[in-house]
Design an enzyme around this catalytic site. Structure first.
Site, mmCIF file in Angstrom:
data_model
loop_
_atom_site.group_PDB
_atom_site.id
_atom_site.type_symbol
_atom_site.label_atom_id
_atom_site.label_comp_id
_atom_site.label_asym_id
_atom_site.label_seq_id
_atom_site.Cartn_x
_atom_site.Cartn_y
_atom_site.Cartn_z
ATOM 1 N N ASN A 15 1.028 -1.216 0.274
ATOM 2 C CA ASN A 15 0.369 0.422 0.291
ATOM 3 C C ASN A 15 0.613 0.923 0.221
ATOM 4 O O ASN A 15 1.515 0.965 0.185
ATOM 5 C CB ASN A 15 -0.616 0.383 1.182
ATOM 6 N N GLU B 188 0.338 5.479 0.581
ATOM 7 C CA GLU B 188 -0.569 6.307 1.076
ATOM 8 C C GLU B 188 -0.236 7.987 0.482
ATOM 9 O O GLU B 188 1.190 8.216 0.269
ATOM 10 C CB GLU B 188 -0.227 6.362 2.627
ATOM 11 N N GLU C 156 -2.984 -4.622 -2.937
ATOM 12 C CA GLU C 156 -3.156 -5.675 -4.043
ATOM 13 C C GLU C 156 -3.212 -5.036 -5.632
ATOM 14 O O GLU C 156 -2.845 -5.548 -6.281
ATOM 15 C CB GLU C 156 -5.098 -6.314 -3.894
ATOM 16 N N CYS D 62 -10.498 -4.895 0.442
ATOM 17 C CA CYS D 62 -11.413 -3.655 -0.076
ATOM 18 C C CYS D 62 -11.949 -4.068 -1.012
ATOM 19 O O CYS D 62 -11.836 -4.999 -2.105
ATOM 20 C CB CYS D 62 -10.759 -2.319 0.493
HETATM 21 N N1 THU Z 1 -5.304 -1.118 2.468
HETATM 22 C C1 THU Z 1 -5.142 -2.270 1.566
HETATM 23 O O1 THU Z 1 -3.827 -1.846 1.380
HETATM 24 N N2 THU Z 1 -5.566 -3.506 1.348
HETATM 25 C C2 THU Z 1 -6.046 -3.494 2.034
HETATM 26 O O2 THU Z 1 -7.234 -4.874 1.441
HETATM 27 C C3 THU Z 1 -7.254 -2.894 2.888
HETATM 28 C C4 THU Z 1 -6.465 -1.577 2.754
HETATM 29 C C5 THU Z 1 -3.992 -0.649 2.526
HETATM 30 C C6 THU Z 1 -5.101 0.688 2.559
HETATM 31 C C7 THU Z 1 -4.444 1.490 3.650
HETATM 32 O O3 THU Z 1 -3.078 2.188 3.407
HETATM 33 C C8 THU Z 1 -4.323 0.823 4.896
HETATM 34 O O4 THU Z 1 -4.345 -0.674 4.290
HETATM 35 C C9 THU Z 1 -5.654 1.090 5.791
HETATM 36 O O5 THU Z 1 -6.900 1.352 5.433
#
Ligand code: THU
Length: 137
Positions: free
Chosen positions: A42, A44, A55, A90
């Site tokens: 992830n 940000e 993902e 998500c």
């Molecule tokens: N996040 C993911 O990378 N994948 C998921 O399946 C759920 C959420 C990340 C997004 C954000 O950077 C952090 O987790 C908190 O939501």
């Protein structure tokens, strides 16, 4: 590539997570049908909305390299520095999976560690999904 190896790759991906705002680190390892594994973490942003999930990072890396056929994805995630619980993709990431994967065949592996994991088909985590078949038949 067995499941344990794919989970190990997901943990390696997680170690690169850029998540200073949520302190929630996620890693994904996407296995293409040609055997290549694409890692994603992830990423940000200070303005929050551009955040990309692990993902989707993995999918977009693969697709941008011309690879569009996939077998499985392993996902690991949790609070940075803590032991991980199961981290389910998500809704947006499930929809991206639906774009490129056969929902009855594509496997989503959620892992706490290399020995503790749960496996689902995409159809199980996205029932009645809408995808390219709805448009192209
Ligand atoms: N996040 C993911 O990378 N994948 C998921 O399946 C759920 C959420 C990340 C997004 C954000 O950077 C952090 O987790 C908190 O939501």
């Amino acid at each position: 590539m067995d499941k344990k190896e794919l989970i190990k790759e997901a943990f390696l991906a997680r170690s690169k997570s850029y998540s200073p705002y949520s302190n929630f680190s996620v890693g994904a390892a996407l296995l293409a049908k040609n055997g290549t594994v694409y890692q994603g973490c992830n990423i940000e942003s200070a303005s929050y909305t551009p955040t990309n999930c692990a993902e989707r990072t993995a999918f977009f890396k693969a697709v941008s390299e011309g690879v569009t056929e996939f077998e499985a994805i392993a996902v690991v995630g949790g609070k940075t520095g803590a032991t991980t619980d199961y981290c389910a993709p998500c809704g947006v990431c499930r929809q991206v999976m639906m774009e490129f994967c056969n929902p009855k065949e594509f496997k989503v592996i959620l892992a706490k560690n290399e020995d503790e994991y749960k496996e689902f088909t995409l159809e199980e985590i996205l029932p009645l999904g809408f995808g390219p078949k709805n448009i192209f038949g």
